[in-house]
Design a protein around this motif. Structure first.
Motif, PDB file in Angstrom:
ATOM      1  N   CYS A  22       0.656  -1.161   0.070  1.00 48.69           N
ATOM      2  CA  CYS A  22      -0.002   0.052   0.098  1.00 48.69           C
ATOM      3  C   CYS A  22       0.792   1.245  -0.038  1.00 48.69           C
ATOM      4  N   LEU A  23       2.101   1.247   0.296  1.00 46.76           N
ATOM      5  CA  LEU A  23       2.946   2.356   0.131  1.00 46.76           C
ATOM      6  C   LEU A  23       3.575   2.547  -1.344  1.00 46.76           C
ATOM      7  N   GLY A  24       3.256   1.835  -2.284  1.00 49.69           N
ATOM      8  CA  GLY A  24       3.155   1.866  -3.625  1.00 49.69           C
ATOM      9  C   GLY A  24       4.731   2.032  -4.042  1.00 49.69           C
ATOM     10  N   ILE A  25       5.361   3.016  -5.163  1.00 48.95           N
ATOM     11  CA  ILE A  25       6.374   2.492  -5.503  1.00 48.95           C
ATOM     12  C   ILE A  25       7.712   2.813  -4.567  1.00 48.95           C
ATOM     13  N   HIS A  91      16.640  22.234   0.505  1.00 51.32           N
ATOM     14  CA  HIS A  91      15.444  21.620   1.071  1.00 51.32           C
ATOM     15  C   HIS A  91      15.600  20.138   1.370  1.00 51.32           C
ATOM     16  N   GLU A 315      14.122  13.614  -1.702  1.00 53.92           N
ATOM     17  CA  GLU A 315      13.527  13.616  -0.377  1.00 53.92           C
ATOM     18  C   GLU A 315      12.550  12.367  -0.191  1.00 53.92           C
ATOM     19  N   ASP A 326      11.707   1.562   9.653  1.00 52.59           N
ATOM     20  CA  ASP A 326      11.065   2.348  10.814  1.00 52.59           C
ATOM     21  C   ASP A 326       9.370   1.731  10.996  1.00 52.59           C
ATOM     22  N   ILE A 327       8.697   1.526   9.906  1.00 56.30           N
ATOM     23  CA  ILE A 327       7.351   1.024  10.138  1.00 56.30           C
ATOM     24  C   ILE A 327       7.377  -0.578  10.726  1.00 56.30           C
ATOM     25  N   ARG A 328       6.739  -0.610  11.896  1.00 55.91           N
ATOM     26  CA  ARG A 328       7.015  -1.643  12.505  1.00 55.91           C
ATOM     27  C   ARG A 328       6.195  -2.943  11.830  1.00 55.91           C
TER      28      ARG A 328
ATOM     29  N   GLY B  81       3.713   4.956  18.052  1.00 58.52           N
ATOM     30  CA  GLY B  81       4.897   5.555  17.197  1.00 58.52           C
ATOM     31  C   GLY B  81       5.462   4.576  16.024  1.00 58.52           C
ATOM     32  N   GLY B  82       5.099   3.399  15.790  1.00 58.03           N
ATOM     33  CA  GLY B  82       5.501   2.623  14.830  1.00 58.03           C
ATOM     34  C   GLY B  82       4.777   2.565  13.606  1.00 58.03           C
ATOM     35  N   SER B  84       2.769   3.654  10.005  1.00 58.83           N
ATOM     36  CA  SER B  84       3.398   4.129   8.507  1.00 58.83           C
ATOM     37  C   SER B  84       3.133   5.706   9.082  1.00 58.83           C
ATOM     38  N   VAL B  87       5.907   7.122  10.841  1.00 57.81           N
ATOM     39  CA  VAL B  87       7.182   7.388  10.190  1.00 57.81           C
ATOM     40  C   VAL B  87       7.152   8.510   9.184  1.00 57.81           C
ATOM     41  N   LEU B  88       6.060   8.553   8.425  1.00 60.40           N
ATOM     42  CA  LEU B  88       6.093   9.495   7.239  1.00 60.40           C
ATOM     43  C   LEU B  88       5.877  11.017   7.881  1.00 60.40           C
ATOM     44  N   HIS B  91       9.393  12.192   9.188  1.00 62.25           N
ATOM     45  CA  HIS B  91       9.948  12.568   7.928  1.00 62.25           C
ATOM     46  C   HIS B  91       9.794  13.953   7.401  1.00 62.25           C
ATOM     47  N   LEU B 300       2.394   8.095  -6.213  1.00 61.36           N
ATOM     48  CA  LEU B 300       3.082   7.115  -5.850  1.00 61.36           C
ATOM     49  C   LEU B 300       2.362   5.928  -5.723  1.00 61.36           C
ATOM     50  N   PHE B 302       0.218   5.260  -3.719  1.00 60.17           N
ATOM     51  CA  PHE B 302      -0.273   4.872  -2.263  1.00 60.17           C
ATOM     52  C   PHE B 302      -1.753   4.691  -2.270  1.00 60.17           C
ATOM     53  N   LEU B 304      -3.008   3.693   1.321  1.00 61.66           N
ATOM     54  CA  LEU B 304      -2.968   3.220   3.084  1.00 61.66           C
ATOM     55  C   LEU B 304      -4.089   4.086   3.499  1.00 61.66           C
ATOM     56  N   THR B 308      -0.866   9.176   5.346  1.00 64.71           N
ATOM     57  CA  THR B 308       0.377   8.857   4.725  1.00 64.71           C
ATOM     58  C   THR B 308       0.882   9.805   3.563  1.00 64.71           C
ATOM     59  N   LEU B 312       3.647  13.045   3.366  1.00 57.91           N
ATOM     60  CA  LEU B 312       4.689  13.351   2.250  1.00 57.91           C
ATOM     61  C   LEU B 312       4.321  14.532   1.524  1.00 57.91           C
ATOM     62  N   GLU B 315       5.842  17.897   2.551  1.00 56.00           N
ATOM     63  CA  GLU B 315       7.284  18.125   2.278  1.00 56.00           C
ATOM     64  C   GLU B 315       7.247  18.948   0.849  1.00 56.00           C
ATOM     65  N   LEU B 316       6.600  18.551  -0.039  1.00 58.75           N
ATOM     66  CA  LEU B 316       6.402  19.450  -1.324  1.00 58.75           C
ATOM     67  C   LEU B 316       5.719  20.557  -1.207  1.00 58.75           C
TER      68      LEU B 316
END
Lengths: 340, 340
Positions: A22-25, A91, A315, A326-328, B81-82, B84, B87-88, B91, B300, B302, B304, B308, B312, B315-316
């Motif tokens: 599910c987190l794609g590419i 950035h 990024e 890091d994802i458990r 905290g673990g 998806s 984690v994102l 980031h 991407l 995605f 999920l 998430t 991301l 950031e953009l």
């Protein structure tokens, strides 16, 4: 790359507490980086974008909106830190370094750039070869040497490639035409924004160049010499150099990808280290990405070059390493629950 | 938003030392943020992703691969905290906060989440309304209250919306069917991965729900009550609350965008503060983005949720503020050259 590390990464991704895939590419990007470094927890601590600059004799055919003088002006702008690539690299936590592979201007030796000038601009490939075969080889070697020097400074974890060179969508399009067999009129885009008349001149120049030199796609150095660019050779060398040092390399848009194409024709194993930052609006980019087996990370309608797309893609590549490490997993979540 | 600030930003972008428009859709993102804050140099210092959780009676129809118990489990995973989104968001430099709008589980009051439970899960909308009109209103108000509380803590510069709720692609698809008039079989995707049989059950459940309740698109609260979800109401409230406080809000994928759709039907002016993070693989998402006039930043693949994609995309959006404020104009470059 380490196939076992790649497979271990894919397995960890499948076991994470979320639906598979599910987190794609970004999942495969993380796994590929894991394979390249041979560890699960990759940290892309040192990231560098190299912007390769060169000039183009083909500008005499009126293929670009901007005069050639803009190439050295932009080199100074990069050094002064106020250009697009400086802003986007900052950035992304990346350094920017500029390389003169073939600018039609003499830079002071003290200027903090990679001084790798092979010659002052290419010839006008509509009427003569862009460069000699020896110069083409030297331009590729310049890129390889730059990576050698970077790695000698300190460990390098991610290289980005970018270009500066007024008129350089024209040689890039000629290279793609040589490899794709697609018609020049179909492939040729507006670069940084030529009008209809400029577009016709660009198509005509490329068609005349291809008819004159008949570049053979089985001879990538010959293609580069006939219709390429000095910074495009440098960009090819960066990819080869990064791969040789086991460093992942993310190529920017249209021109940098043309360089990556030449690199992978010269050294097919370099593909395993190569990532594509974005899909350019320039026609022909899609052909190259397919040819190289790359899926671009960004679709932002960027058409600047300089390494701007590569910087932003860094990024996302960085995020992919955190996703992987890091994802458990379900097991890790259960262990934590048992401890709580 | 401040139209003059937006226009001033567009003008600065046009005057930067690069071809006009070459940084694609990030240029307009930067200009919109400039209009929202009324300044040229926007700093998205405090970014928060709110993940709204709720359960769905429609799960009784076998529409999801996962049992409802996973919803509270994931809430605990977010807090630990673990997951998806943790984690994102980390980031992206964003905080994650979880809101219980309607989970079918009692959380301890001391648990560090927004306790906004309207009821323990919705009804099975294939045979009864998902919730009462009053509950629908309360779920939207819950989202608005959360933004009020966040803003009371300290200035908020960017809000991201995310969802957690097993089965929640089903009510989201029902909402889109009500607004788009497109056929349910065309709109219905596989969510987090149901098989063909599950897909048929999902389509049948939605079709029965729509036939039973005949939701009227002119009555967004009625649509939400008939076939919606409690966390979807919360997600709508987040968008309305953010807009009311002049805070930009980036919605995550399919479910969060369904919430944003309800928000903009209730309060059309909220659109001016809304950004879309990514295009989901889920069918129907493209309809919503077009309906809302939004261009997604990420492609991407995605699928999920949790926020998430929103994380991301932050950031953009952050990069877009740097593009606008930090890339020098031709005039600034000339001034620097004169000083050198």
């Amino acid at each position: 790359p380490d196939a076992d590390a790649y497979e271990a990464a894919r397995e960890r991704l499948r076991n994470q507490a979320r639906p598979a895939g599910c987190l794609g590419i970004l999942e495969d990007v993380g796994a590929r980086l894991s394979g390249i470094f041979g560890v699960m927890d990759v940290h892309l601590a040192r990231k560098v974008v190299i912007t390769c600059a060169g000039d183009h004799g083909i500008c005499a055919e009126g293929v670009s909106l901007f005069p050639q003088e803009v190439t050295p002006q932009m080199v100074y702008n990069f050094i002064n830190g106020g250009a697009s690539i400086n802003v986007l690299a900052k950035h992304a936590g990346a350094a920017v370094r500029v390389a003169d592979i073939g600018v039609n201007h003499d830079f002071e030796p003290a200027l903090p750039i990679f001084h790798k000038k092979v010659r002052r601009g290419t010839g006008n490939f509509a009427i003569e070869p862009a460069m000699t075969r020896d110069e083409a080889r030297k331009s590729v070697e310049a890129g390889i040497e730059i990576v050698d020097e970077l790695v000698r400074e300190s460990p390098l974890h991610l290289l980005g490639t970018g270009d500066m060179g007024i008129g350089n969508t024209t040689p890039s399009t000629a290279i793609i035409a040589a490899y794709s067999g697609l018609s020049v009129s179909e492939l040729t885009g507006r670069g940084t924004g030529v009008d209809d008349e400029g577009l016709r001149r660009k198509i005509s120049a490329i068609e005349r160049g291809l008819a004159l030199h008949k570049p053979d796609p089985r001879d990538p150095l010959g293609v580069l010499a006939a219709v390429g660019g000095l910074e495009i050779g440098g960009l090819a060398g960066l990819v080869i150099g990064a791969a040789a040092h086991g460093v992942p390399v993310v190529c920017d848009g249209f021109i940098a990808t043309a360089g990556a194409l030449i690199a992978c024709e010269l050294a097919p194993k370099a593909k395993a280290y190569l990532f594509a930052s974005h899909n350019s609006v320039e026609i022909g980019h899609a052909f190259m990405l397919k040819h190289l087996g790359l899926q671009p990370l960004l679709h932002l309608e960027f058409r600047l070059g300089e390494g701007t797309g590569a910087a932003l893609a860094m990024e996302l590549m960085d995020a992919s390493t955190r996703i992987l490490a890091d994802i458990r997993t379900f097991e890790e979540v259960a262990i934590q629950d048992a401890q709580a």
